[in-house]
Design a protein around this motif. Structure first.
Motif, PDB file in Angstrom:
ATOM      1  N   GLY A 169      10.821 -10.102   2.661  1.00 49.47           N
ATOM      2  CA  GLY A 169      10.642  -9.650   4.040  1.00 49.47           C
ATOM      3  C   GLY A 169      10.696  -8.145   4.204  1.00 49.47           C
ATOM      4  N   GLN A 170      10.434  -7.413   3.131  1.00 45.79           N
ATOM      5  CA  GLN A 170      10.543  -5.955   3.146  1.00 45.79           C
ATOM      6  C   GLN A 170       9.232  -5.238   3.463  1.00 45.79           C
ATOM      7  OE1 GLN A 170      12.007  -5.186  -0.809  1.00 45.79           O
ATOM      8  NE2 GLN A 170      14.086  -5.840  -0.297  1.00 45.79           N
ATOM      9  N   VAL A 171       8.130  -5.972   3.559  1.00 43.88           N
ATOM     10  CA  VAL A 171       6.821  -5.344   3.726  1.00 43.88           C
ATOM     11  C   VAL A 171       6.230  -5.727   5.082  1.00 43.88           C
ATOM     12  CG1 VAL A 171       4.525  -5.006   2.725  1.00 43.88           C
ATOM     13  CG2 VAL A 171       6.458  -5.583   1.231  1.00 43.88           C
ATOM     14  N   HIS A 172       5.715  -4.728   5.773  1.00 40.10           N
ATOM     15  CA  HIS A 172       4.975  -4.939   7.012  1.00 40.10           C
ATOM     16  C   HIS A 172       3.616  -4.266   6.854  1.00 40.10           C
ATOM     17  CE1 HIS A 172       9.002  -5.878   8.360  1.00 40.10           C
ATOM     18  NE2 HIS A 172       8.461  -6.455   9.416  1.00 40.10           N
ATOM     19  N   VAL A 173       2.613  -4.843   7.492  1.00 39.06           N
ATOM     20  CA  VAL A 173       1.263  -4.312   7.378  1.00 39.06           C
ATOM     21  C   VAL A 173       0.737  -3.879   8.736  1.00 39.06           C
ATOM     22  CG1 VAL A 173       0.715  -5.680   5.321  1.00 39.06           C
ATOM     23  CG2 VAL A 173       0.159  -6.583   7.579  1.00 39.06           C
ATOM     24  N   ALA A 174      -0.144  -2.896   8.701  1.00 38.10           N
ATOM     25  CA  ALA A 174      -0.879  -2.465   9.886  1.00 38.10           C
ATOM     26  C   ALA A 174      -2.288  -3.013   9.756  1.00 38.10           C
ATOM     27  CB  ALA A 174      -0.911  -0.947   9.970  1.00 38.10           C
ATOM     28  N   GLU A 175      -2.766  -3.578  10.834  1.00 42.02           N
ATOM     29  CA  GLU A 175      -4.127  -4.108  10.851  1.00 42.02           C
ATOM     30  C   GLU A 175      -4.907  -3.466  11.977  1.00 42.02           C
ATOM     31  OE1 GLU A 175      -3.919  -8.659   9.320  1.00 42.02           O
ATOM     32  OE2 GLU A 175      -3.197  -8.307  11.356  1.00 42.02           O
ATOM     33  N   THR A 176      -6.158  -3.186  11.698  1.00 39.36           N
ATOM     34  CA  THR A 176      -7.108  -2.754  12.703  1.00 39.36           C
ATOM     35  C   THR A 176      -8.214  -3.790  12.672  1.00 39.36           C
ATOM     36  OG1 THR A 176      -6.531  -0.448  12.265  1.00 39.36           O
ATOM     37  CG2 THR A 176      -8.572  -0.861  13.487  1.00 39.36           C
ATOM     38  N   GLY A 177      -8.312  -4.581  13.720  1.00 40.01           N
ATOM     39  CA  GLY A 177      -9.223  -5.731  13.680  1.00 40.01           C
ATOM     40  C   GLY A 177      -8.704  -6.695  12.633  1.00 40.01           C
ATOM     41  N   ASP A 178      -9.571  -7.080  11.718  1.00 41.73           N
ATOM     42  CA  ASP A 178      -9.172  -7.984  10.632  1.00 41.73           C
ATOM     43  C   ASP A 178      -8.834  -7.242   9.346  1.00 41.73           C
ATOM     44  OD1 ASP A 178      -9.542 -10.182  12.246  1.00 41.73           O
ATOM     45  OD2 ASP A 178     -11.607 -10.523  11.592  1.00 41.73           O
ATOM     46  N   ALA A 179      -8.894  -5.918   9.366  1.00 43.71           N
ATOM     47  CA  ALA A 179      -8.698  -5.138   8.141  1.00 43.71           C
ATOM     48  C   ALA A 179      -7.269  -4.624   8.029  1.00 43.71           C
ATOM     49  CB  ALA A 179      -9.662  -3.965   8.112  1.00 43.71           C
ATOM     50  N   ILE A 226       4.008  -0.709   4.942  1.00 43.86           N
ATOM     51  CA  ILE A 226       5.275  -0.023   4.762  1.00 43.86           C
ATOM     52  C   ILE A 226       6.269  -0.989   4.140  1.00 43.86           C
ATOM     53  CG2 ILE A 226       6.095  -0.553   7.110  1.00 43.86           C
ATOM     54  CD1 ILE A 226       7.315   2.356   7.094  1.00 43.86           C
ATOM     55  N   VAL A 227       7.117  -0.448   3.268  1.00 43.29           N
ATOM     56  CA  VAL A 227       8.172  -1.227   2.618  1.00 43.29           C
ATOM     57  C   VAL A 227       9.500  -0.566   2.983  1.00 43.29           C
ATOM     58  CG1 VAL A 227       9.132  -2.038   0.434  1.00 43.29           C
ATOM     59  CG2 VAL A 227       6.638  -1.778   0.678  1.00 43.29           C
ATOM     60  N   PHE A 228      10.394  -1.333   3.604  1.00 46.24           N
ATOM     61  CA  PHE A 228      11.714  -0.795   3.952  1.00 46.24           C
ATOM     62  C   PHE A 228      12.738  -1.914   3.998  1.00 46.24           C
ATOM     63  CE2 PHE A 228       9.613  -1.654   8.017  1.00 46.24           C
ATOM     64  CZ  PHE A 228      10.590  -2.359   8.717  1.00 46.24           C
ATOM     65  N   PHE A 229      14.014  -1.520   3.862  1.00 49.78           N
ATOM     66  CA  PHE A 229      15.108  -2.486   3.879  1.00 49.78           C
ATOM     67  C   PHE A 229      16.433  -1.734   4.016  1.00 49.78           C
ATOM     68  CE2 PHE A 229      13.654  -1.522  -0.374  1.00 49.78           C
ATOM     69  CZ  PHE A 229      14.801  -1.057  -1.020  1.00 49.78           C
ATOM     70  N   PRO A 230      17.449  -2.401   4.573  1.00 48.86           N
ATOM     71  CA  PRO A 230      18.762  -1.771   4.657  1.00 48.86           C
ATOM     72  C   PRO A 230      19.351  -1.581   3.262  1.00 48.86           C
ATOM     73  CG  PRO A 230      18.627  -3.649   6.145  1.00 48.86           C
ATOM     74  CD  PRO A 230      17.419  -3.700   5.250  1.00 48.86           C
ATOM     75  N   ARG A 231      19.948  -0.405   3.065  1.00 44.88           N
ATOM     76  CA  ARG A 231      20.594  -0.100   1.776  1.00 44.88           C
ATOM     77  C   ARG A 231      21.653   0.970   2.012  1.00 44.88           C
ATOM     78  NH1 ARG A 231      17.394   2.589  -3.251  1.00 44.88           N
ATOM     79  NH2 ARG A 231      17.936   4.512  -2.180  1.00 44.88           N
ATOM     80  N   ALA A 232      22.829   0.722   1.519  1.00 42.18           N
ATOM     81  CA  ALA A 232      23.932   1.692   1.585  1.00 42.18           C
ATOM     82  C   ALA A 232      24.193   2.178   3.014  1.00 42.18           C
ATOM     83  CB  ALA A 232      23.659   2.858   0.643  1.00 42.18           C
ATOM     84  N   VAL A 237      17.497   6.781   8.553  1.00 47.41           N
ATOM     85  CA  VAL A 237      16.453   6.311   7.636  1.00 47.41           C
ATOM     86  C   VAL A 237      16.412   7.307   6.484  1.00 47.41           C
ATOM     87  CG1 VAL A 237      13.989   5.865   7.306  1.00 47.41           C
ATOM     88  CG2 VAL A 237      15.089   5.234   9.467  1.00 47.41           C
ATOM     89  N   ALA A 238      16.427   6.798   5.264  1.00 40.20           N
ATOM     90  CA  ALA A 238      16.342   7.629   4.070  1.00 40.20           C
ATOM     91  C   ALA A 238      15.075   7.288   3.310  1.00 40.20           C
ATOM     92  CB  ALA A 238      17.558   7.406   3.178  1.00 40.20           C
ATOM     93  N   LEU A 239      14.535   8.273   2.614  1.00 42.66           N
ATOM     94  CA  LEU A 239      13.330   8.055   1.810  1.00 42.66           C
ATOM     95  C   LEU A 239      13.267   9.118   0.734  1.00 42.66           C
ATOM     96  CD1 LEU A 239      10.961  10.365   2.591  1.00 42.66           C
ATOM     97  CD2 LEU A 239      10.999   9.079   4.710  1.00 42.66           C
ATOM     98  N   TYR A 240      12.352   8.927  -0.192  1.00 45.90           N
ATOM     99  CA  TYR A 240      12.045   9.981  -1.152  1.00 45.90           C
ATOM    100  C   TYR A 240      10.546  10.031  -1.347  1.00 45.90           C
ATOM    101  CZ  TYR A 240      11.754   6.213  -4.633  1.00 45.90           C
ATOM    102  OH  TYR A 240      11.430   5.064  -5.314  1.00 45.90           O
TER     103      TYR A 240
END
Length: 147
Positions: free
Chosen positions: A46-56, A61-67, A106-109
């Protein structure tokens, strides 16, 4: 529209990642980590969400709670959809989920060779928190406190 990724999205997510990151291969000297991610496992978690424009599928994005904060592991937009605000919307979605979960930041690298990111993230309120080598990559770490 942003929605949770489904197993049948994996191939399109992988194609999007390859298209979004392929121009970094020469600068980094190998495929960046997002090009070789285990998307099937991330989707199942459940860490991935997608953006769609029409059917494409135009991004993901991949995110999840950590630390005790939200960790934004990967965000990519198909080059054919660049400049339409999709990446910003995906990051905003991640930040909203962090707030919903009452996480303070939110943290990232990013890779130091992805120089555009080094200016984009600060413009979005992220501050650099360090640089170090991990898994053979030279990474720049950022964090955004949430209010």
């Amino acid at each position: 529209m942003i929605r949770p990724a489904r197993p049948e999205d994996e191939a399109a997510i992988r194609l999007c990642a390859r298209a979004a990151y392929r121009h970094y291969v020469a600068a980094i000297g190998r495929e960046p980590a997002p090009m070789v991610a285990d998307f099937a496992t991330q989707i199942a978690a459940g860490q991935v969400h997608v953006a769609e424009t029409g059917d494409a599928l135009t991004g993901f994005i991949v995110f999840f709670p950590r630390a005790g904060q939200m960790f934004l592991e990967n965000v990519a937009v198909d080059p054919s959809a660049a400049g339409q605000g999709i990446g910003k919307a995906l990051i905003g979605f991640c930040e909203a989920e962090a707030r919903r979960l009452k996480l303070p930041a939110v943290a990232l690298y990013t890779n130091e060779k992805m120089v555009a990111n080094l200016t984009i993230y600060p413009k979005m309120g992220y501050r650099e928190t360090g640089r170090r080598q991990e898994d053979g990559f030279h990474r720049v770490f950022f964090e955004k406190p949430l209010r």
